[in-house]
Design an enzyme around this catalytic site. Structure first.
Site, mmCIF file in Angstrom:
data_model
loop_
_atom_site.group_PDB
_atom_site.id
_atom_site.type_symbol
_atom_site.label_atom_id
_atom_site.label_comp_id
_atom_site.label_asym_id
_atom_site.label_seq_id
_atom_site.Cartn_x
_atom_site.Cartn_y
_atom_site.Cartn_z
ATOM 1 N N ASP A 26 -12.029 -9.445 4.882
ATOM 2 C CA ASP A 26 -13.314 -9.490 4.162
ATOM 3 C C ASP A 26 -13.805 -10.938 4.126
ATOM 4 O O ASP A 26 -14.988 -11.210 4.322
ATOM 5 C CB ASP A 26 -13.168 -8.976 2.720
ATOM 6 C CG ASP A 26 -13.573 -7.513 2.573
ATOM 7 O OD1 ASP A 26 -13.394 -6.752 3.548
ATOM 8 O OD2 ASP A 26 -14.060 -7.142 1.488
ATOM 9 N N TYR A 44 0.819 -1.213 0.000
ATOM 10 C CA TYR A 44 0.000 0.000 0.000
ATOM 11 C C TYR A 44 0.854 1.264 0.000
ATOM 12 O O TYR A 44 0.428 2.307 -0.472
ATOM 13 C CB TYR A 44 -0.898 0.039 1.246
ATOM 14 C CG TYR A 44 -2.187 -0.730 1.124
ATOM 15 C CD1 TYR A 44 -2.183 -2.102 0.907
ATOM 16 C CD2 TYR A 44 -3.412 -0.084 1.261
ATOM 17 C CE1 TYR A 44 -3.372 -2.807 0.819
ATOM 18 C CE2 TYR A 44 -4.605 -0.780 1.176
ATOM 19 C CZ TYR A 44 -4.579 -2.138 0.958
ATOM 20 O OH TYR A 44 -5.763 -2.830 0.882
ATOM 21 N N LYS A 97 3.808 -15.363 3.258
ATOM 22 C CA LYS A 97 4.062 -16.129 2.030
ATOM 23 C C LYS A 97 5.575 -16.304 1.946
ATOM 24 O O LYS A 97 6.232 -15.927 0.973
ATOM 25 C CB LYS A 97 3.487 -15.354 0.831
ATOM 26 C CG LYS A 97 3.498 -16.093 -0.485
ATOM 27 C CD LYS A 97 2.471 -17.213 -0.574
ATOM 28 C CE LYS A 97 2.657 -18.000 -1.861
ATOM 29 N NZ LYS A 97 1.841 -19.231 -1.908
ATOM 30 N N ASP A 118 -2.163 -18.533 1.396
ATOM 31 C CA ASP A 118 -3.135 -19.289 0.593
ATOM 32 C C ASP A 118 -3.815 -20.364 1.451
ATOM 33 O O ASP A 118 -5.038 -20.548 1.394
ATOM 34 C CB ASP A 118 -2.491 -19.882 -0.671
ATOM 35 C CG ASP A 118 -1.138 -20.537 -0.432
ATOM 36 O OD1 ASP A 118 -0.623 -20.481 0.700
ATOM 37 O OD2 ASP A 118 -0.592 -21.121 -1.385
ATOM 38 N N ASP A 132 -6.081 -7.206 4.442
ATOM 39 C CA ASP A 132 -7.241 -6.605 3.771
ATOM 40 C C ASP A 132 -8.124 -7.706 3.203
ATOM 41 O O ASP A 132 -9.344 -7.716 3.394
ATOM 42 C CB ASP A 132 -6.749 -5.679 2.650
ATOM 43 C CG ASP A 132 -7.902 -5.068 1.874
ATOM 44 O OD1 ASP A 132 -8.833 -4.563 2.523
ATOM 45 O OD2 ASP A 132 -7.879 -5.116 0.631
HETATM 46 C C1 IPM Z 1 -10.326 -1.537 4.230
HETATM 47 C C2 IPM Z 1 -10.640 -0.995 2.863
HETATM 48 C C3 IPM Z 1 -9.523 -0.037 2.451
HETATM 49 C C4 IPM Z 1 -8.239 -0.833 2.385
HETATM 50 C C5 IPM Z 1 -9.764 0.726 1.142
HETATM 51 C C6 IPM Z 1 -11.073 1.486 1.156
HETATM 52 C C7 IPM Z 1 -8.618 1.637 0.813
HETATM 53 O O1 IPM Z 1 -10.809 -2.024 1.945
HETATM 54 O O2 IPM Z 1 -10.240 -0.743 5.183
HETATM 55 O O3 IPM Z 1 -10.201 -2.756 4.354
HETATM 56 O O4 IPM Z 1 -7.927 -1.444 1.335
HETATM 57 O O5 IPM Z 1 -7.503 -0.842 3.367
HETATM 58 MG MG MG Z 2 -10.720 -3.978 2.792
#
Ligand code: IPM
Ligand code: MG
Length: 357
Positions: A251, A143, A191, A223, A247
């Protein structure tokens, strides 16, 4: 009487609707427990670009620096998502805020709610009782690594993944400390079989694990971790990993709980901590009063616990959220039958429950 000073950054999309509910809850808790609340709103994201041309204006940064905690909604707008050539993007605001506030750790608890378990796309026996914490490094890796960009002809693009010993050590120490207060297990996700930053992570984790002999340290390739999270989520206690892996995995982990609308997060580090739901700005729902405010309300619980050291207040909020779910006062994403409630109705019910308690 203690004064709690909060910077409120609703952001884009459903941000203002969910933050409004979270703020109502914050006020109710302060009133009940005898704290004075001071708050001020600031701009961040696409709305800040529209207003002042900058997704994280200096004024907002100062507001955050002076506050005891930041309550954050969401950012993002489809008009930028579909324009890869946009010069400024809402997400840059979030990244700049993380960097400027030194928020190197993002803490995302993943816990199931009994009344929601059947909503998960995973089998009930797999998810029921799952309870772990993802600790994601937040200010390093791909990032932020430089160089990042395009070749002159525009046909080659590159990002750089960089991690220093210091960055890795501080996040691992935090993970070990969290594990001490939990089930004493840390899973370091990397990894290391392929990339060199991961090999440094693993080397440092092996060194530090010698200092934390009461903690069971386990190593897992990312993975494999992606598979284990949905196959055997109960095997995790504290999962720690680098920025991009974190990240993606968080999710994924949210499906365990049954809805992305349930997961809160805390970003902590050098300066003021930020509390926000893990979901995005959900532009399709903006202005419709249907978004689930629970992840943001649960982020307020984390704020009381981590920023103010007020566990009782945090538990009161969690009880109120559980009560609302048990009473079926929920938004459409997690409702049982045709009966669902609006964002404001859910916020109001929880606020009144706290006032009555
Ligand atoms: C998160 C989001 C952010 C990230 C985006 C919106 C930049 O997906 O906070 O997980 O990738 O960190
Ligand atoms: Mg995210």
């Amino acid at each position: 009487m203690k004064t709690l000073k909060i910077a409120v950054l609703p952001g884009d999309g459903i941000g203002s609707e969910i933050v409004e509910q979270a703020l109502k809850v914050t006020k109710a808790v302060c009133k009940k427990m005898g704290h004075r609340l001071e708050y001020q709103e600031g701009l961040v994201g696409a709305c800040a670009i529209d207003a002042v041309g900058n997704p994280y204006p200096q004024e907002t940064h100062e507001l955050c620096m002076q506050a005891d905690a930041v309550l954050f909604g969401a950012i993002g707008d489809p008009k930028y998502d579909n324009d890869p050539n946009a010069k400024v993007r809402p997400e840059q605001g979030l990244l700049k805020m993380r960097k400027d506030l030194g928020l190197y750790a993002n803490i995302r608890p993943v816990a199931t709610f009994p009344s929601l378990v059947h909503k998960s796309p995973l089998k009930e026996e797999i998810v029921k009782g799952a309870d772990f914490i993802c600790i994601r490094e937040l200010t390093g890796g791909l990032y932020f690594g430089r160089p990042q960009g395009r070749s002159e002809d525009g046909n080659t693009a590159y990002d750089t993944c960089v991690y220093t010993r210091e960055e890795i050590e501080r996040i691992l120490h935090l993970a070990f400390k969290f594990a001490k207060g939990r089930n004493k297990k840390v899973t370091v996700v990397d990894k290391a079989n392929v990339i060199s930053t991961s090999r440094l992570w693993r080397q440092i984790a092996q060194e530090l694990s010698q200092e934390y002999t009461d903690i069971d340290t386990e190593y897992m390739f990312v993975d494999n971790a992606a598979m284990q999270i949905i196959q055997a989520p109960k095997n995790f206690d504290v999962l720690v990993t680098e920025n991009l892996f974190g990240d993606i995995l968080t999710d994924e982990a949210s499906v365990i709980t049954g809805s992305l609308g349930m997961l809160p997060s805390a970003s902590i580090g050098v300066h003021t901590s930020v509390f926000e739901p893990i979901h995005g700005s959900y532009p399709q729902a903006a202005g419709k009063n249907i978004a689930n405010p629970l992840a943001t309300i649960l982020s307020v619980a984390l704020m009381f616990e981590y920023a103010f050291g007020m566990k009782k207040e945090a538990d009161l909020i969690r009880e109120a959220v559980t009560a609302s779910m048990e009473a079926g006062i929920v938004t459409e994403d997690i409702s049982e039958n045709d009966q669902s409630y609006s964002t404001t109705e859910v916020g109001k019910w929880i606020t009144e429950w706290i006032e009555k308690e």
